[in-house]
Design a protein around this motif. Structure first.
Motif, PDB file in Angstrom:
ATOM      1  N   ASN A   1       0.897  -1.163   0.043  1.00 40.70           N
ATOM      2  CA  ASN A   1      -0.221   0.040   0.118  1.00 40.70           C
ATOM      3  C   ASN A   1       0.898   1.305  -0.111  1.00 40.70           C
ATOM      4  O   ASN A   1       0.523   2.024  -0.944  1.00 40.70           O
ATOM      5  N   ALA A   2       2.136   1.198   0.732  1.00 36.51           N
ATOM      6  CA  ALA A   2       2.875   2.390   0.756  1.00 36.51           C
ATOM      7  C   ALA A   2       3.334   2.731  -0.591  1.00 36.51           C
ATOM      8  O   ALA A   2       3.768   3.842  -1.017  1.00 36.51           O
ATOM      9  N   ILE A   3       3.709   1.569  -1.271  1.00 37.60           N
ATOM     10  CA  ILE A   3       4.515   1.898  -2.572  1.00 37.60           C
ATOM     11  C   ILE A   3       3.533   2.216  -3.522  1.00 37.60           C
ATOM     12  O   ILE A   3       3.761   3.385  -4.283  1.00 37.60           O
ATOM     13  N   VAL A   4       2.327   1.955  -3.459  1.00 37.81           N
ATOM     14  CA  VAL A   4       1.389   2.293  -4.479  1.00 37.81           C
ATOM     15  C   VAL A   4       0.805   3.852  -4.355  1.00 37.81           C
ATOM     16  O   VAL A   4       0.662   4.498  -5.116  1.00 37.81           O
ATOM     17  N   GLN A   5       0.793   4.027  -2.952  1.00 38.31           N
ATOM     18  CA  GLN A   5       0.197   5.323  -2.507  1.00 38.31           C
ATOM     19  C   GLN A   5       1.302   6.398  -2.943  1.00 38.31           C
ATOM     20  O   GLN A   5       1.145   7.385  -3.430  1.00 38.31           O
ATOM     21  N   GLU A   6       2.778   5.803  -3.043  1.00 34.65           N
ATOM     22  CA  GLU A   6       3.921   6.673  -3.225  1.00 34.65           C
ATOM     23  C   GLU A   6       3.812   6.880  -4.715  1.00 34.65           C
ATOM     24  O   GLU A   6       4.128   8.212  -5.112  1.00 34.65           O
ATOM     25  N   ILE A   7       3.532   6.162  -5.283  1.00 36.02           N
ATOM     26  CA  ILE A   7       3.489   6.418  -7.024  1.00 36.02           C
ATOM     27  C   ILE A   7       2.314   7.095  -7.213  1.00 36.02           C
ATOM     28  O   ILE A   7       2.645   7.954  -8.083  1.00 36.02           O
TER      29      ILE A   7
END
Length: 326
Positions: free
Chosen positions: A143-149
């Motif tokens: 979730n953190a990676i997807v939100q960062e993108i």
């Protein structure tokens, strides 16, 4: 059935036939407003010679002038399981359509072919391919990676969830741990990846398209291939896709699945060394009499992620050479 024209008297028949050519060549441009509800979003190409006489040779497919509904320029798309194989092939197709693509995979390093695609994206296609290492079962990190993108681009437009694993073990010998691992990656991991993407699509309010990679094995039991947990997981992906589509349609998010048949990948080639009979038997089990290549699924990803499939959701695109249609 006889043509209606044959029922006419001879004079009338000659008159009707004489009108055919002008009618076929007649322009129906006056129907344009009725046939296109959003002309601004889908501009029509200028009039062109059907033989290509005045077609600009420099205008590629998937642009504002040719098949604009396939154009993904400005779109941000995630592809899980894209370090190699089918996921990487589909990522390259999305790049060619103009998308900015992020590859998610659990491998420490992507395959050697990944660098070729990344270099081509930057030097030839005017876009980018970025790799992020993540196991789809690590939900918080995912979730953190997807939100960062999504934060970086202030949008998220698409996801191809291609991450998956296989294990060939007779049902009587399957352990609970192995079954949990298969279902954890192929079902829960796919679910959580789709959920992470949908959260960002809803947050920015642009809708989007999610594609889950299922399999013909979610529809049929593979003859001579003992993989009960894998087949069950792909059946679950088909049903997951329908349910997510029913919940997220209100947000403008479409969810569809692709069900490939047997694909000749490096892993399958290794399998043929152990089971050489499969190389000759598997092609006989579908209507085309051959196995598929990863490149044959490029168009499916571009179609489902783009506006070319804008009224398609909750559906499965089965591409198995007719295997399940016997």
């Amino acid at each position: 059935m006889a043509s209606p024209l044959r029922c006419l008297p001879r004079p009338a028949l000659r008159a009707a036939r004489s009108c055919r050519a002008p009618l076929a060549a007649h322009s129906f441009s006056h129907l344009g407003p009725l046939l296109s509800s959003t002309p601004a979003a889908h501009p029509q190409p200028p009039s062109q010679d059907l033989k290509g006489g005045n077609r600009p040779a420099s205008v590629p497919l998937g642009t504002a002038k040719r098949l604009p509904e396939f154009n993904l320029e400005g779109k941000v798309v995630l592809v899980s399981g894209a370090a190699r194989g089918l996921g990487l092939v589909q990522a390259e197709a999305l790049l060619e359509a103009g998308a900015t693509v992020y590859a998610l995979d659990r491998l420490e390093k992507p395959s050697p072919d990944f660098e070729r695609v990344r270099t081509r994206a930057a030097s030839e296609l005017g876009t980018s391919l970025t790799y992020s290492r993540i196991d789809v079962r690590e939900v918080e990190a995912l979730n953190a990676i997807v939100q960062e993108i999504a934060d970086k681009h202030q949008r998220l437009d698409g996801l191809v969830a291609a991450a998956g694993i296989q294990q060939e073990t007779p049902a009587l010998e399957y352990t609970a741990a192995d079954c949990d691992k298969i279902l954890g990656v192929n079902v829960t991991g796919v679910f959580m990846t789709a959920q992470a993407a949908a959260k960002q699509m809803i947050r920015f309010g642009n809708g989007g398209s999610i594609v889950l990679i299922a399999s013909m094995s979610g529809t049929i039991a593979n003859r001579g291939l003992i993989c009960p947990a894998y087949n069950a997981s792909k059946g679950a992906v088909l049903q997951l896709g329908r349910n997510l589509a029913s919940e997220w349609g209100q947000y403008g998010i479409r969810v569809n699945t692709i069900s490939p048949g047997y694909i000749v990948t490096a892993m399958v080639e290794d399998l043929f060394v152990t089971y050489p009979e499969r190389k000759t038997e598997w092609p006989k089990q579908n209507m085309l009499g051959r196995l598929s290549q990863p490149q044959e699924y490029r168009g499916a990803a571009a179609f489902l992620i783009s506006d070319a499939s804008s009224f398609m959701t909750g559906s499965d695109l089965r591409m198995d050479g007719g295997h399940a249609a016997w």
